[in-house]
Design an enzyme around this catalytic site. Structure first.
Site, short mmCIF file in Angstrom:
data_model
loop_
_atom_site.label_atom_id
_atom_site.label_comp_id
_atom_site.label_asym_id
_atom_site.label_seq_id
_atom_site.Cartn_x
_atom_site.Cartn_y
_atom_site.Cartn_z
N SER A 51 32.27 32.10 30.61
CA SER A 51 33.48 31.36 30.28
C SER A 51 33.32 30.43 29.08
O SER A 51 33.05 30.87 27.98
CB SER A 51 33.94 30.59 31.52
OG SER A 51 35.16 29.97 31.27
N HIS A 52 33.44 29.14 29.33
CA HIS A 52 33.41 28.14 28.26
C HIS A 52 32.00 27.65 27.99
O HIS A 52 31.80 26.78 27.14
CB HIS A 52 34.29 26.95 28.67
CG HIS A 52 33.84 26.38 29.99
ND1 HIS A 52 34.04 27.06 31.17
CD2 HIS A 52 33.16 25.27 30.31
CE1 HIS A 52 33.52 26.36 32.17
NE2 HIS A 52 32.98 25.27 31.67
N LYS A 90 43.41 32.94 35.36
CA LYS A 90 44.17 32.08 34.48
C LYS A 90 44.19 32.73 33.10
O LYS A 90 43.37 33.59 32.81
CB LYS A 90 43.59 30.67 34.44
CG LYS A 90 42.11 30.57 34.10
CD LYS A 90 41.65 29.16 34.37
CE LYS A 90 40.23 28.92 33.92
NZ LYS A 90 39.23 29.42 34.86
N ASP A 93 40.40 32.60 29.19
CA ASP A 93 41.26 32.24 30.32
C ASP A 93 41.72 30.78 30.29
O ASP A 93 42.66 30.41 30.97
CB ASP A 93 40.63 32.61 31.67
CG ASP A 93 39.29 31.97 31.92
OD1 ASP A 93 38.81 31.23 31.04
OD2 ASP A 93 38.71 32.22 32.99
N ARG A 94 41.04 29.94 29.51
CA ARG A 94 41.45 28.53 29.45
C ARG A 94 42.37 28.30 28.25
O ARG A 94 42.35 29.07 27.28
CB ARG A 94 40.23 27.63 29.31
CG ARG A 94 39.34 27.66 30.52
CD ARG A 94 38.23 26.64 30.41
NE ARG A 94 37.48 26.60 31.67
CZ ARG A 94 36.86 25.54 32.14
NH1 ARG A 94 36.87 24.42 31.46
NH2 ARG A 94 36.22 25.59 33.29
C1 G16 Z 1 36.05 28.10 36.59
C2 G16 Z 1 37.10 28.57 37.55
C3 G16 Z 1 38.23 27.59 37.55
C4 G16 Z 1 37.73 26.20 37.89
C5 G16 Z 1 36.62 25.81 36.97
C6 G16 Z 1 36.00 24.54 37.48
O1 G16 Z 1 36.60 28.11 35.31
O2 G16 Z 1 37.58 29.84 37.17
O3 G16 Z 1 39.18 28.02 38.47
O4 G16 Z 1 38.74 25.24 37.78
O5 G16 Z 1 35.62 26.81 36.95
O6 G16 Z 1 34.76 24.34 36.96
P1 G16 Z 1 33.79 23.29 37.61
O7 G16 Z 1 33.34 23.83 38.94
O8 G16 Z 1 32.70 23.20 36.60
O9 G16 Z 1 34.55 22.01 37.73
P2 G16 Z 1 35.99 29.00 34.14
O10 G16 Z 1 36.96 28.88 33.02
O11 G16 Z 1 34.65 28.36 33.87
O12 G16 Z 1 35.86 30.38 34.69
#
Ligand code: G16
Length: 547
Positions: A117-118, A380, A285-286
């Site tokens: 992801s990010h 998302k 997705d963000r």
């Molecule tokens: C992921 C999940 C999201 C969640 C986020 C929270 O995001 O897909 O639904 O809100 O993690 O991250 P943390 O547990 O670090 O607070 P992503 O965009 O990283 O896949």
């Protein structure tokens, strides 16, 4: 057709650390590249599924370092486990929402999405593997628990001897008993969003000087943005930034938030700011929405989308309900109350929205962590969110600032920030969090007298659709003045621990709705630090980042 490919069974030692987090397994590249590491995890996934004979799987990733090698390994393991039909993004690339869409469109059994992801990429960065099920959403908790339990005891995996597979040429390729479709996911995804938004209206507004600037942060969305914002909507090329996907995201942190994308915030403060500035993350997705002079909190963004959904062709029939993750501010709840529709509060993690989306209970959902989406996919969706705002500006003819201010005047404003404390010593983080969780009412005795507590608990989610129960999903303290402090430990990091402290302060008075957010929330932040005894336990006297 029976396969004549040679299938090898390789003996291996199980790893004990393959526990999926908030969104799949995320590890440093150096960890994933250990001998048999990826293979044992992928085999653990297959051992946890009941794969039908005609199973179709979707496969793709955000293009980060190690994407290609991992794709080839997963193909070989999938074939050895009986998969006969694979749909793969061209060059092994798929954004996360596009992958979710492909799984749904082709009624696939599921899919692997390779992304952290990010999180940063490159050889020293992070890698991730998510398994999504046939509804296009991330594996539910029960399945990830089974995968983890399996991975701790696995002692062999199956892998086919495959020749080199060309992932570049789109079309259908047969390899022995295996059918591989290489698809151009940009065109599939673009058709999907065209079925939701008013592209004529947006293109006309852009031709009439409505300006959007998009930053892909060298993540997966660059080619999608070039096609959608550029070719279809007429955005000039110089307003689509960093649109070449790179394995290390150009050395940057592909996380759309004001700390990691300061350039867009600076652009928004200049006198000739575009009308809408936006960014998406590594896997698409963000989203971050920025208006001239102002970032829109993801919590407000969800509430504003809900309040204005009827302006968007795909949502003209109204919304059955909405959901937000527990730490997300209650801005959407106020809109839902006025619309007389339910607002569900779920644990952090997109997968918890999927049952509600599948059952038709909700049409929109969102999280403070820069994620918003709808029933069009089961992840998302960054570009979708940006198109939503663009469509809103184009259709209403209002400026973003006007939309935001009118919303606050009507519903009140929830000032909102997240304080992140990076704690190297995970034992200290666990001590802090366990003490909060075990007796929040006792902890609340540390509150100053003028802060009247209305509730304090460790959040347990009862899924209204499948009736599963998820415990220990964050600790929340709610106050009589409608402010709130929530604590949780991040589930997406790959080293140490990050304590997230979510702060919300409600303001109904329009005269006080445009104050400096950091200053407004500072007193609540100080209370949160004292309440959890953060400095004594961790040595941190201030947050590592304020988002
Ligand atoms: C992921 C999940 C999201 C969640 C986020 C929270 O995001 O897909 O639904 O809100 O993690 O991250 P943390 O547990 O670090 O607070 P992503 O965009 O990283 O896949």
């Amino acid at each position: 057709m029976k396969s004549t490919l040679k299938i090898n069974t390789i003996e291996c030692q199980p790893y004990q650390d393959q526990k999926p987090g908030t969104a799949g397994l995320r590890k440093k590249v150096s960890v994933v590249r250990q001998d048999h590491y990826l293979e044992t995890y992928v085999q653990s996934v297959f051992n946890s599924l009941s794969l039908p004979d005609d199973a179709t799987l979707v496969l793709g990733g955000d293009g980060r370092y190690y994407n290609n090698e991992a794709i080839h390994t997963i193909i070989a393991i999938a074939v050895a486990n009986g998969v006969r039909h694979l749909i793969i993004g061209r060059d092994g690339l798929l954004s996360t929402p596009a992958a979710s869409h492909l799984i749904r469109k082709h009624q696939a059994f599921g899919g692997f999405i390779l992304t952290a992801s990010h999180n940063p990429g490159g050889p020293d960065g992070d890698f991730g593997i998510k398994y999504n099920t046939g509804n296009g959403g991330q594996a539910p908790e029960a399945l990830t628990d089974t995968i983890y339990a399996t991975s701790k005891n696995i002692n062999s995996y199956r892998i086919a001897d495959l020749p080199d597979i060309d992932l570049h040429a789109t079309g259908s390729h047969r390899l022995d008993a295996l059918q591989i479709e290489i698809v151009d996911s940009v065109s599939d995804y673009s058709s999907l969003v065209q079925s939701i938004f008013d592209f004529d209206c947006m293109a006309a507004a852009i031709a009439n000087n409505l300006r959007i600037r998009f930053d892909a942060l060298h993540g997966i969305t660059g080619p999608y943005a070039q096609h959608i914002f550029g070719e279809l909507l007429g955005t000039p090329a110089n307003d689509i930034l960093n649109s070449t996907p790179l394995p290390d995201f150009g050395g940057g942190h592909p996380d759309p938030n004001p700390v990691d994308v300061p350039g867009l915030i600076a652009d928004s403060l200049s006198p000739d700011s575009p009308d809408l500035l936006a960014a998406s993350d590594g896997d698409g997705d963000r989203n971050m929405i920025v208006l001239p002079g102002q970032m829109v909190s993801p919590c407000d963004s969800l509430a504003i989308m809900l309040a204005n959904a009827r302006e968007i062709p795909g949502y003209r029939n109204g919304m059955p309900g909405v959901a937000r993750s527990m730490p997300t501010s209650m801005a959407a709840d106020r809109v839902a109350a006025e619309l007389n529709i339910p607002c569900y509060e779920t644990p952090t993690g997109w997968r918890f929205f999927c049952n509600l989306l599948d059952s038709g209970a909700i049409g929109l959902c969102g999280e403070e962590s820069f994620g918003t989406g709808s029933s069009h996919v089961r992840e998302k969706d960054g570009l979708w969110a940006i198109l939503f705002w663009l469509n809103l500006l184009a259709t209403t003819g209002k400026s973003g600032g006007q939309i935001l201010n009118e919303h606050w005047h009507h519903y009140g404003r929830d000032y909102y920030q997240r304080y992140d404390y990076f704690i190297e010593d995970t034992a200290a983080a666990d001590e802090l969090f366990n003490s909060l969780r075990s007796d929040p009412m006792n902890i609340a005795k540390r509150l100053p007298q003028n802060k009247t507590l209305t509730a304090a608990d460790s959040f347990t989610y009862h899924d209204p659709v499948d009736h599963s129960i998820s415990e220990n999903q964050g600790v929340r303290f709610s106050f009589a003045d409608q402010s709130r402090i929530v604590y949780r430990l991040s589930g997406t990091g790959t080293s140490g621990a990050t304590l997230r402290v979510y702060l919300q302060h409600f303001e109904a008075d329009p005269q006080k709705q445009t104050l400096n957010q950091t200053e407004v929330l500072q007193p609540l932040g100080a209370i949160a630090s004292h309440l959890a005894d953060i400095e004594r336990i961790t040595g941190l006297s201030r947050p590592t980042a304020i988002i």
